[in-house]
Every structure is written in structure tokens, then in C-alpha cells.
Design a protein around this motif. Structure first.
Motif, PDB file in Angstrom:
ATOM      1  N   LEU A  46       0.837  -1.202   0.000  1.00 24.60           N
ATOM      2  CA  LEU A  46       0.000   0.000   0.000  1.00 24.60           C
ATOM      3  C   LEU A  46       0.871   1.252   0.000  1.00 24.60           C
ATOM      4  CD1 LEU A  46      -3.035   0.849   0.206  1.00 24.60           C
ATOM      5  CD2 LEU A  46      -2.653   1.053   2.665  1.00 24.60           C
ATOM      6  N   ALA A  47       1.914   1.234   0.839  1.00 19.23           N
ATOM      7  CA  ALA A  47       2.822   2.376   0.899  1.00 19.23           C
ATOM      8  C   ALA A  47       3.594   2.524  -0.403  1.00 19.23           C
ATOM      9  CB  ALA A  47       3.781   2.213   2.075  1.00 19.23           C
ATOM     10  N   THR A  48       4.088   1.417  -0.934  1.00 18.45           N
ATOM     11  CA  THR A  48       4.886   1.447  -2.155  1.00 18.45           C
ATOM     12  C   THR A  48       4.059   1.934  -3.345  1.00 18.45           C
ATOM     13  OG1 THR A  48       6.330  -0.336  -1.386  1.00 18.45           O
ATOM     14  CG2 THR A  48       6.205   0.024  -3.763  1.00 18.45           C
ATOM     15  N   LYS A  49       2.812   1.519  -3.402  1.00 16.88           N
ATOM     16  CA  LYS A  49       1.947   1.883  -4.530  1.00 16.88           C
ATOM     17  C   LYS A  49       1.862   3.392  -4.716  1.00 16.88           C
ATOM     18  CE  LYS A  49      -2.712   0.754  -6.274  1.00 16.88           C
ATOM     19  NZ  LYS A  49      -3.396   2.067  -6.257  1.00 16.88           N
ATOM     20  N   THR A  50       1.845   4.142  -3.619  1.00 14.11           N
ATOM     21  CA  THR A  50       1.723   5.595  -3.715  1.00 14.11           C
ATOM     22  C   THR A  50       2.969   6.243  -4.293  1.00 14.11           C
ATOM     23  OG1 THR A  50       2.583   6.018  -1.481  1.00 14.11           O
ATOM     24  CG2 THR A  50       0.215   5.584  -1.693  1.00 14.11           C
ATOM     25  N   THR A  51       4.089   5.524  -4.300  1.00 14.39           N
ATOM     26  CA  THR A  51       5.348   6.095  -4.793  1.00 14.39           C
ATOM     27  C   THR A  51       5.633   5.727  -6.247  1.00 14.39           C
ATOM     28  OG1 THR A  51       6.745   4.206  -4.134  1.00 14.39           O
ATOM     29  CG2 THR A  51       6.283   5.884  -2.458  1.00 14.39           C
ATOM     30  N   LEU A  52       4.805   4.887  -6.848  1.00 19.71           N
ATOM     31  CA  LEU A  52       5.032   4.470  -8.227  1.00 19.71           C
ATOM     32  C   LEU A  52       4.723   5.614  -9.195  1.00 19.71           C
ATOM     33  CD1 LEU A  52       3.479   0.877  -8.094  1.00 19.71           C
ATOM     34  CD2 LEU A  52       5.881   1.540  -7.838  1.00 19.71           C
ATOM     35  N   SER A  53       5.278   5.530 -10.390  1.00 22.93           N
ATOM     36  CA  SER A  53       5.102   6.609 -11.362  1.00 22.93           C
ATOM     37  C   SER A  53       3.642   6.802 -11.754  1.00 22.93           C
ATOM     38  CB  SER A  53       5.952   6.330 -12.604  1.00 22.93           C
ATOM     39  OG  SER A  53       5.668   5.046 -13.138  1.00 22.93           O
ATOM     40  N   ASP A  54       2.858   5.722 -11.738  1.00 23.55           N
ATOM     41  CA  ASP A  54       1.421   5.807 -12.022  1.00 23.55           C
ATOM     42  C   ASP A  54       0.696   4.875 -11.055  1.00 23.55           C
ATOM     43  OD1 ASP A  54      -1.109   6.069 -13.012  1.00 23.55           O
ATOM     44  OD2 ASP A  54      -0.694   5.187 -14.988  1.00 23.55           O
ATOM     45  N   PRO A  55       0.431   5.329  -9.839  1.00 26.94           N
ATOM     46  CA  PRO A  55      -0.166   4.456  -8.824  1.00 26.94           C
ATOM     47  C   PRO A  55      -1.461   3.784  -9.273  1.00 26.94           C
ATOM     48  CG  PRO A  55       0.596   6.489  -7.825  1.00 26.94           C
ATOM     49  CD  PRO A  55       0.711   6.674  -9.304  1.00 26.94           C
ATOM     50  N   ASP A  56      -2.281   4.495 -10.038  1.00 34.57           N
ATOM     51  CA  ASP A  56      -3.574   3.943 -10.440  1.00 34.57           C
ATOM     52  C   ASP A  56      -3.443   2.796 -11.437  1.00 34.57           C
ATOM     53  OD1 ASP A  56      -4.860   5.748  -8.815  1.00 34.57           O
ATOM     54  OD2 ASP A  56      -5.158   7.227 -10.407  1.00 34.57           O
ATOM     55  N   ALA A  57      -2.254   2.592 -11.957  1.00 32.95           N
ATOM     56  CA  ALA A  57      -2.048   1.527 -12.932  1.00 32.95           C
ATOM     57  C   ALA A  57      -1.755   0.181 -12.278  1.00 32.95           C
ATOM     58  CB  ALA A  57      -0.910   1.897 -13.887  1.00 32.95           C
ATOM     59  N   HIS A  58      -1.824   0.138 -10.942  1.00 35.75           N
ATOM     60  CA  HIS A  58      -1.462  -1.081 -10.215  1.00 35.75           C
ATOM     61  C   HIS A  58      -2.561  -1.435  -9.222  1.00 35.75           C
ATOM     62  CE1 HIS A  58       2.678  -0.636 -11.770  1.00 35.75           C
ATOM     63  NE2 HIS A  58       2.402   0.655 -11.659  1.00 35.75           N
ATOM     64  N   VAL A  59      -2.722  -2.721  -8.985  1.00 36.17           N
ATOM     65  CA  VAL A  59      -3.718  -3.197  -8.025  1.00 36.17           C
ATOM     66  C   VAL A  59      -3.074  -4.219  -7.093  1.00 36.17           C
ATOM     67  CG1 VAL A  59      -5.692  -2.819  -9.540  1.00 36.17           C
ATOM     68  CG2 VAL A  59      -4.482  -5.008  -9.614  1.00 36.17           C
ATOM     69  N   ILE A  60      -3.583  -4.280  -5.874  1.00 34.65           N
ATOM     70  CA  ILE A  60      -3.138  -5.276  -4.896  1.00 34.65           C
ATOM     71  C   ILE A  60      -4.173  -6.393  -4.886  1.00 34.65           C
ATOM     72  CG2 ILE A  60      -2.599  -5.716  -2.476  1.00 34.65           C
ATOM     73  CD1 ILE A  60      -1.828  -2.733  -2.264  1.00 34.65           C
ATOM     74  N   LEU A  61      -3.723  -7.609  -5.117  1.00 35.06           N
ATOM     75  CA  LEU A  61      -4.641  -8.739  -5.180  1.00 35.06           C
ATOM     76  C   LEU A  61      -5.285  -9.009  -3.824  1.00 35.06           C
ATOM     77  CD1 LEU A  61      -2.651 -11.282  -7.410  1.00 35.06           C
ATOM     78  CD2 LEU A  61      -4.233  -9.455  -8.104  1.00 35.06           C
ATOM     79  N   GLU A  62      -6.436  -9.623  -3.855  1.00 33.28           N
ATOM     80  CA  GLU A  62      -7.169  -9.915  -2.623  1.00 33.28           C
ATOM     81  C   GLU A  62      -6.468 -10.965  -1.765  1.00 33.28           C
ATOM     82  OE1 GLU A  62     -11.611 -11.477  -1.243  1.00 33.28           O
ATOM     83  OE2 GLU A  62     -11.222 -10.903  -3.333  1.00 33.28           O
ATOM     84  N   ALA A  63      -5.729 -11.864  -2.397  1.00 35.14           N
ATOM     85  CA  ALA A  63      -5.107 -12.992  -1.688  1.00 35.14           C
ATOM     86  C   ALA A  63      -4.162 -12.515  -0.587  1.00 35.14           C
ATOM     87  CB  ALA A  63      -4.346 -13.867  -2.675  1.00 35.14           C
ATOM     88  N   THR A  64      -4.255 -13.150   0.590  1.00 35.40           N
ATOM     89  CA  THR A  64      -3.328 -12.924   1.696  1.00 35.40           C
ATOM     90  C   THR A  64      -2.526 -14.202   1.888  1.00 35.40           C
ATOM     91  OG1 THR A  64      -4.811 -11.350   2.765  1.00 35.40           O
ATOM     92  CG2 THR A  64      -3.104 -12.349   4.132  1.00 35.40           C
TER      93      THR A  64
END
Length: 372
Positions: free
Chosen positions: A235-253
Motif C-alpha cells: 500500500l505504501a509502495t503503490k503511492t510512490t510508483l510513477s502511475d499508482p492507479d495503474a497497479h492493483v493489490i490482489l485480494e489474496a493474503t
């Protein structure tokens, strides 16, 4: 006289350097200079650097140097990363360091946050270079028993996850069949990944990088189809990516990851100091005590609040602290809810729901033993 002890820590043990899972045997040799007595230079301005010896009196060492040394990640936004305006480390993990500094030294700013990597964090704590770790570290049996550490109350309940590109249309771990996955070196995240993918029968190629920053950069540049770490880290890393909206975190834990600060075995009093400071932030939230209203809570007739804030009883004395140690932590840093919301909550880029990190009274797992 300056008295020093030079010793070699040869740790041939289970170094669990990420989240959950069994260990990897690694030989780590560190030559560490530990100062046994405080150095006083009669010809200078006096004083040297006090290092807390393993198994020694950490509380005295912290007070002698008048600074708490706390090991952090330093590169995980929301948990511990440099503030863009001040360049000082801020975040959820850092705030628990600050709370301990407030409880022990009466000043939350008397903190030296030491950035560590996944492989350096445990030797750094073991050697006495830092007084505690507050660094998104999973509580496991091997770390708690084989490495000479003692875990404090869990501050964040987490689980390992997977991030992929939204355009890939991957929705499950099975969708990564034949793909590449970025993972940080020296972490049991690798072991968790291997265990889960083997159980699912998924073939993949791990691409291993030395730290979170290089792992993130490689994924962002397209070197991997997936990126795995704790979900909070994703979640933290996603905000630092060049295009955060282009990535999703899968539901699986993929695992259980109870993240908690830790200290060295052998200094039980210091462990109690850190443990009850963390419990203080949890108990204060349950009682509705915040940094904004804590002064208004003084002078009341509720014996539970009187004990917590040090107005009645002597709960700080057995710890070697002032009886108002919890008041100081809450006044200067805030309760658990304030710490969570400030760094991860609705007014942050993460907008993270409390979920299982809610109070037990709200269906979560947070529960502080009585201050009595």
C-alpha cells in the motif's frame, strides 16, 4: 579512564529477515565496539557516546546520552520515511519510537532514527547500536527465541500480498503462472512466496533485489510482473510508483504478519518500558484520551484514568520512569488511533481502514492489559 569492550558477535543462527515463515541459516559476523562506562574527556567538552550493551541497562544508557536510538526502515512511506519538507523520518513506526522517547526522556524529539535494511536490522539491534527496533518486523517464534530478541505488543496486524499491473487482468496468484515476481533480498517473504506458489502449483521466476527502494524501482520499470511484500508495504509502495492507479493489490493474503517493535533479551526492565509505553497508547484510545484532551482528563475521579496518567498510584516507579510517563507519551505523540490516522488514515494518501487493527471493543484485535 575510557573502558571499552571489543567483542565479536558470530551469529550462526536463523536470521528471519522479513515477514513470517521459517528461517534461512546465515553466518553474520560483526565486530562491535561497546562502551561500558561513559567517557569523560577532561580536556574537551565532556561526554562521549553511550552505547547500550546487549543484556545491559538500556534505560541508563538512553538517559546518559539523552537520546533514544531507534532502528527503522527509513524507506517505507507511511511507516518510516523522510518528510519531504524537513527531511526528518516520520511515520507510524517512527511515532512509537517517539512515544518511548517521551515516556523515558520527557521529550518525544529526543530521538535518533537509524535507517536499517532487511539484513542489517537484527545485527544492529543485537550489537547495541540501537535501543529498539520499530521497523515493520513480523513476530515469529524463531526471531523471539533463537536470535535473542523480545517482541513487544503488536502494533500492526498484516499479511503478505501481491501487487500487479491492472492492465494485466491478473486477479489471482494463479494468474502469475510463468511470470516474474520482484522480492526483497534477505527476507522470509521469499520463503513465503515459494511455499504458497508451490502449494498452488504455480511456476514463476523470483527477481531478488537488495532493498525496498531497488525492488520498487525494478517493478515500476517493468522488470517484474508482480511485486510481493506485506500488504501494508504494498500500500505504501503503490503511492510512490510513477502511475499508482495503474497497479492493483490482489485480494489474496499469503501469510500472517503481526508487526511489532522488539528489544534485546536480557534487559527485562527495558522491555517493560517499551511494552507498557505501547500499551499506554492502546489503552488511551480505548478510554477516549487524546493528545488534545489529555489535560482535561487530569483532576477527574476515574481511578483507571488517574492510574494511567500518573495522578494516582506509582505505576512508573517499578519501570524506573516518572509516574506520568503515559501522560507524556499521549500528550506529545497521541493515542494509537491518532498515530494510525496521522500516518495511514482517511486524511492520508493510503486511506487505510482500521480493520483488525481496531480496538477490541470495535471488533478488532487491539487490547491493552490493565494499568493497575
Amino acid at each position: 579512564m575510557k573502558k571499552q569492550l571489543i567483542f565479536v558477535l558470530s551469529l550462526l543462527t536463523v536470521l528471519l529477515v522479513a515477514c513470517g515463515g521459517s528461517g534461512e541459516t546465515v553466518e553474520v559476523t560483526r565486530i562491535v565496539e561497546v562502551e561500558v562506562t561513559r567517557v569523560v574527556d577532561g580536556g574537551g567538552d565532556g561526554g562521549g557516546t553511550t552505547t547500550a550493551p546487549a543484556g545491559g541497562n538500556t534505560l541508563d544508557a538512553v538517559r546518559d546520552r539523552d537520546v533514544l536510538k531507534c532502528g527503522i526502515s527509513g524507506s517505507l512511506v507511511g511507516f518510516s520515511a523522510p518528510d519531504p519538507d524537513t527531511n526528518e523520518f516520520v511515520g507510524f513506526d517512527v511515532d512509537f519510537c517517539r512515544a518511548v522517547a517521551a515516556a523515558v526522556l520527557g521529550d518525544a524529539s529526543k530521538l535518533e532514527a537509524v535507517s536499517t535494511t532487511g539484513t542489517s536490522r537484527f545485527p544492529t539491534l543485537q550489537s547495541g547500536e540501537v535501543d529498539m527496533l520499530s521497523r515493520n518486523t513480523t513476530w515469529t517464534i524463531s526471531r523471539d527465541t533463537a536470535l535473542g530478541f523480545e517482541f513487544m505488543p503488536v502494533t500492526f496486524y498484516d499479511g503478505q500480498g501481491m501487487m500487479v499491473r491492472a492492465a494485466s487482468d491478473i486477479t489471482t496468484l494463479e494468474g502469475l503462472e510463468g511470470g516474474t515476481i520482484c522480492v526483497q533480498a534477505g527476507t522470509t517473504t521469499e520463503k513465503n512466496l515459494a511455499d504458497v506458489m508451490n502449494a498452488l502449483g504455480v511456476n514463476y521466476e523470483p527477481k531478488v533485489f537488495p532493498d525496498n527502494a531497488t525492488t520498487t524501482a525494478a517493478y515500476d520499470e517493468g522488470a517484474c510482473d508482480g511485486f510481493t511484500t506485506d500488504k501494508s508495504g504494498l500500500l505504501a509502495t503503490k503511492t510512490t510508483l510513477s502511475d499508482p492507479d495503474a497497479h492493483v493489490i490482489l485480494e489474496a493474503t499469503m501469510s500472517k504478519e503481526p508487526l511489532a517493535p522488539l528489544v534485546r533479551h536480557g534487559d527485562n526492565n527495558w522491555g517493560d518500558v517499551v511494552r507498557w509505553t505501547i500499551n499506554c497508547t492502546i489503552q488511551a484510545e480505548e478510554l477516549g484520551i487524546t493528545s488534545a484532551n489529555v489535560d482535561d482528563m487530569l483532576g477527574g475521579d476515574d481511578p483507571v484514568i488517574q492510574n494511567l496518567l500518573g495522578e494516582a498510584g506509582d505505576l512508573g516507579e517499578p519501570l524506573g520512569l516518572s509516574n506520568d510517563f503515559c501522560y507524556q507519551a499521549i500528550k506529545q505523540v497521541g493515542n494509537y488511533g491518532e498515530i494510525f490516522d496521522r500516518n495511514l488514515g482517511p486524511d492520508t494518501p493510503f486511506n487505510l481502514d482500521r480493520g483488525v487493527n481496531a480496538q477490541w471493543t470495535d471488533g478488532g484485535l487491539l487490547y491493552a492489559p490493565p494499568f493497575r
